[in-house]
Design an enzyme around this catalytic site. Structure first.
Site, PDB file in Angstrom:
ATOM      1  N   SER A 160      59.100  41.153  92.826  1.00  0.00           N
ATOM      2  CA  SER A 160      60.098  40.076  92.753  1.00  0.00           C
ATOM      3  C   SER A 160      60.828  39.839  94.065  1.00  0.00           C
ATOM      4  O   SER A 160      61.773  39.051  94.117  1.00  0.00           O
ATOM      5  CB  SER A 160      61.094  40.356  91.634  1.00  0.00           C
ATOM      6  OG  SER A 160      61.572  41.662  91.762  1.00  0.00           O
ATOM      7  N   THR A 186      65.772  40.684  92.165  1.00  0.00           N
ATOM      8  CA  THR A 186      66.209  40.298  93.504  1.00  0.00           C
ATOM      9  C   THR A 186      67.002  41.423  94.125  1.00  0.00           C
ATOM     10  O   THR A 186      67.745  42.109  93.436  1.00  0.00           O
ATOM     11  CB  THR A 186      67.144  39.078  93.380  1.00  0.00           C
ATOM     12  OG1 THR A 186      66.361  37.970  92.984  1.00  0.00           O
ATOM     13  CG2 THR A 186      67.880  38.762  94.662  1.00  0.00           C
ATOM     14  N   THR A 208      64.540  37.168  97.731  1.00  0.00           N
ATOM     15  CA  THR A 208      63.812  37.170  96.460  1.00  0.00           C
ATOM     16  C   THR A 208      62.579  36.271  96.509  1.00  0.00           C
ATOM     17  O   THR A 208      62.513  35.330  97.315  1.00  0.00           O
ATOM     18  CB  THR A 208      64.743  36.653  95.333  1.00  0.00           C
ATOM     19  OG1 THR A 208      64.112  36.822  94.067  1.00  0.00           O
ATOM     20  CG2 THR A 208      65.099  35.186  95.500  1.00  0.00           C
ATOM     21  N   ARG A 261      61.031  24.977  92.851  1.00  0.00           N
ATOM     22  CA  ARG A 261      62.288  25.487  92.285  1.00  0.00           C
ATOM     23  C   ARG A 261      62.978  26.439  93.286  1.00  0.00           C
ATOM     24  O   ARG A 261      62.367  27.276  93.916  1.00  0.00           O
ATOM     25  CB  ARG A 261      61.993  26.227  90.985  1.00  0.00           C
ATOM     26  CG  ARG A 261      63.215  26.818  90.296  1.00  0.00           C
ATOM     27  CD  ARG A 261      63.409  28.287  90.614  1.00  0.00           C
ATOM     28  NE  ARG A 261      64.493  28.871  89.820  1.00  0.00           N
ATOM     29  CZ  ARG A 261      65.001  30.073  90.068  1.00  0.00           C
ATOM     30  NH1 ARG A 261      64.530  30.812  91.048  1.00  0.00           N
ATOM     31  NH2 ARG A 261      65.990  30.538  89.336  1.00  0.00           N
ATOM     32  N   GLY A 303      66.344  29.102  93.536  1.00  0.00           N
ATOM     33  CA  GLY A 303      67.334  29.810  92.724  1.00  0.00           C
ATOM     34  C   GLY A 303      68.678  29.930  93.412  1.00  0.00           C
ATOM     35  O   GLY A 303      69.008  29.173  94.335  1.00  0.00           O
ATOM     36  N   ASP A 304      69.463  30.880  92.956  1.00  0.00           N
ATOM     37  CA  ASP A 304      70.808  31.078  93.501  1.00  0.00           C
ATOM     38  C   ASP A 304      70.811  31.830  94.828  1.00  0.00           C
ATOM     39  O   ASP A 304      71.743  31.699  95.621  1.00  0.00           O
ATOM     40  CB  ASP A 304      71.649  31.885  92.500  1.00  0.00           C
ATOM     41  CG  ASP A 304      71.015  33.249  92.234  1.00  0.00           C
ATOM     42  OD1 ASP A 304      69.832  33.288  91.827  1.00  0.00           O
ATOM     43  OD2 ASP A 304      71.678  34.283  92.452  1.00  0.00           O
ATOM     44  N   THR A 333      72.308  38.763  90.838  1.00  0.00           N
ATOM     45  CA  THR A 333      70.901  38.876  90.483  1.00  0.00           C
ATOM     46  C   THR A 333      70.740  38.340  89.069  1.00  0.00           C
ATOM     47  O   THR A 333      71.700  38.328  88.298  1.00  0.00           O
ATOM     48  CB  THR A 333      70.424  40.338  90.589  1.00  0.00           C
ATOM     49  OG1 THR A 333      69.066  40.436  90.165  1.00  0.00           O
ATOM     50  CG2 THR A 333      71.269  41.276  89.737  1.00  0.00           C
ATOM     51  N   GLY A 334      69.540  37.899  88.751  1.00  0.00           N
ATOM     52  CA  GLY A 334      69.328  37.376  87.410  1.00  0.00           C
ATOM     53  C   GLY A 334      68.949  35.915  87.428  1.00  0.00           C
ATOM     54  O   GLY A 334      68.536  35.382  88.468  1.00  0.00           O
TER      55      GLY A 334
HETATM   56  C1  SD4 Z   1      66.432  33.619  91.112  1.00  0.00           C
HETATM   57  N1  SD4 Z   1      68.261  35.154  91.090  1.00  0.00           N
HETATM   58  O1  SD4 Z   1      65.601  33.116  91.845  1.00  0.00           O
HETATM   59  C2  SD4 Z   1      66.863  35.023  91.375  1.00  0.00           C
HETATM   60  C3  SD4 Z   1      65.990  35.938  90.590  1.00  0.00           C
HETATM   61  C4  SD4 Z   1      66.558  37.295  90.490  1.00  0.00           C
HETATM   62  O2  SD4 Z   1      66.548  39.430  90.075  1.00  0.00           O
HETATM   63  O3  SD4 Z   1      67.675  37.589  90.711  1.00  0.00           O
HETATM   64  N2  SD4 Z   1      65.891  38.254  90.162  1.00  0.00           N
HETATM   65  O4  SD4 Z   1      66.910  33.037  90.144  1.00  0.00           O
END
Ligand code: SD4
Length: 329
Positions: free
Chosen positions: A84, A187, A205, A215, A217-218, A238-239
């Site tokens: 990841s 991440t 990440t 896409r 992410g954050d 994370t998440g």
């Molecule tokens: C995301 N926050 O791209 C990241 C993924 C992630 O632990 O945190 N994985 O949404």
């Protein structure tokens, strides 16, 4: 993935950072943690342990908290067992690995890259954006072209064996169903405080597995996946990125700390806010990690299973964070 793995004791020797490194796994509940450490390096998940080892060594050698958080997460970007983070990570639904990363200093300097392909160290590219361009964020082909102009090698576009196997399996159904804590949420976010109170953070990440092509992410969004302010503190996330972006998670935590919350209280409040602003919360995992300028720290997640690595002069440990929901065992 409640890892309580014990790691071998290693000693890190540097002039200013002599620490007896005793390994422990700890539980970190909802309580009002007021422990303080300076310097302090924190990072998400158990892969944070080797990343923090490197960061701690770099901080001892160079004294730079920025170098420390960059070099620390580069360890994870190269870890072939990690699906990841880095180019070996699980791809999007077209079978392409695209990476997001950000870096920030406590004086407000920051840089990030999003949706970038074929570059092994997006965190170093984010740092170049911060230091060598008038911009904060570069995305996609522009980010890749900029990497080439800065002399970054361009890697062959092929999936790692682990990612390819998982992708081929996923393609059989092409069903988008994130598995909390395992498939999609590893991440690495790292935040650090040096002995003089200077802070920096990094986040890198491959994003959600099997995401739509394009896409983001954050993690590369300053204020969502990462925020650092020397006057207050630092936070990383994370998440599920969409859930974190909706509440500007890391910025929210730093602002809550500015208003007097402890890092632990701020992380818990951010989780509360995230739960209020997201539907289908039972399918969402998100976790936050924070420290303040005095060296207090905190962590909290929506679901159980989130942990973080913590290095300070007194030792290093992998700590289980508390969570709003308790799961079913
Ligand atoms: C995301 N926050 O791209 C990241 C993924 C992630 O632990 O945190 N994985 O949404």
């Amino acid at each position: 993935m409640k890892s309580r793995r014990k790691f071998l004791q290693k000693s890190l020797v540097s002039s200013s950072l002599l620490i007896p490194m005793s390994w422990q796994a700890e539980s970190f509940g909802v309580g009002r943690n007021r422990e303080k450490h300076k310097p302090l390096i924190l990072s998400t998940w158990n892969h944070g342990m080797p990343a923090n080892d490197k960061a701690w060594e770099v901080l001892g050698n160079s004294g730079s908290i920025l170098d420390a958080v960059e070099e620390g997460v580069k360890v994870t970007e190269l870890d072939l067992t990690n699906l990841s983070v880095g180019l070996q990570g699980l791809p999007d639904r077209e079978g392409i690995a695209t990476l997001d990363a950000s870096i920030m200093k406590g004086d407000g300097s920051c840089g990030s890259v999003a949706f970038v392909r074929q570059i092994k160290h997006p965190i170093s590219l984010a740092r170049k954006v911060m230091e060598n361009t008038p911009h904060v964020m570069l995305a996609g082909e522009g980010a890749r072209q900029y990497a080439i102009s800065e002399g970054f090698p361009v890697e062959k576009e092929e999936l790692s064996p682990g990612a390819e196997k998982a992708y081929l399996e996923w393609k059989k159904t092409s069903e988008y169903k994130p598995i909390i804590n395992i498939e999609n949420h590893d991440t690495i976010g790292m935040i650090g405080l040096d002995a003089n109170g200077k802070m920096a953070g990094s986040c890198t990440t491959s994003g959600l597995a099997y995401k739509m092509h394009g896409r983001v992410g954050d993690s590369p969004i300053i204020g969502a996946g990462l925020y650092v302010d020397d006057e207050v503190g630092a936070a990383t996330a994370t998440g599920l990125g969409e859930s974190i972006i909706r509440i500007c998670g890391s910025f929210l935590i730093v602002e809550l700390m500015r208003q007097g919350r402890t890092p632990q209280e701020a992380c818990e409040e951010a989780v509360k806010r995230l739960i209020a602003k997201n539907k289908n919360i039972e399918n969402i995992q998100a976790g936050f990690l924070a420290l303040n300028k005095d060296g207090e720290y905190g962590a909290y997640a929506v679901q159980p299973g989130f942990n973080f690595a913590r290095h300070h002069r007194g030792g290093k440990s992998l700590v289980d964070a508390g969570s709003k929901f308790k799961g079913n065992g």
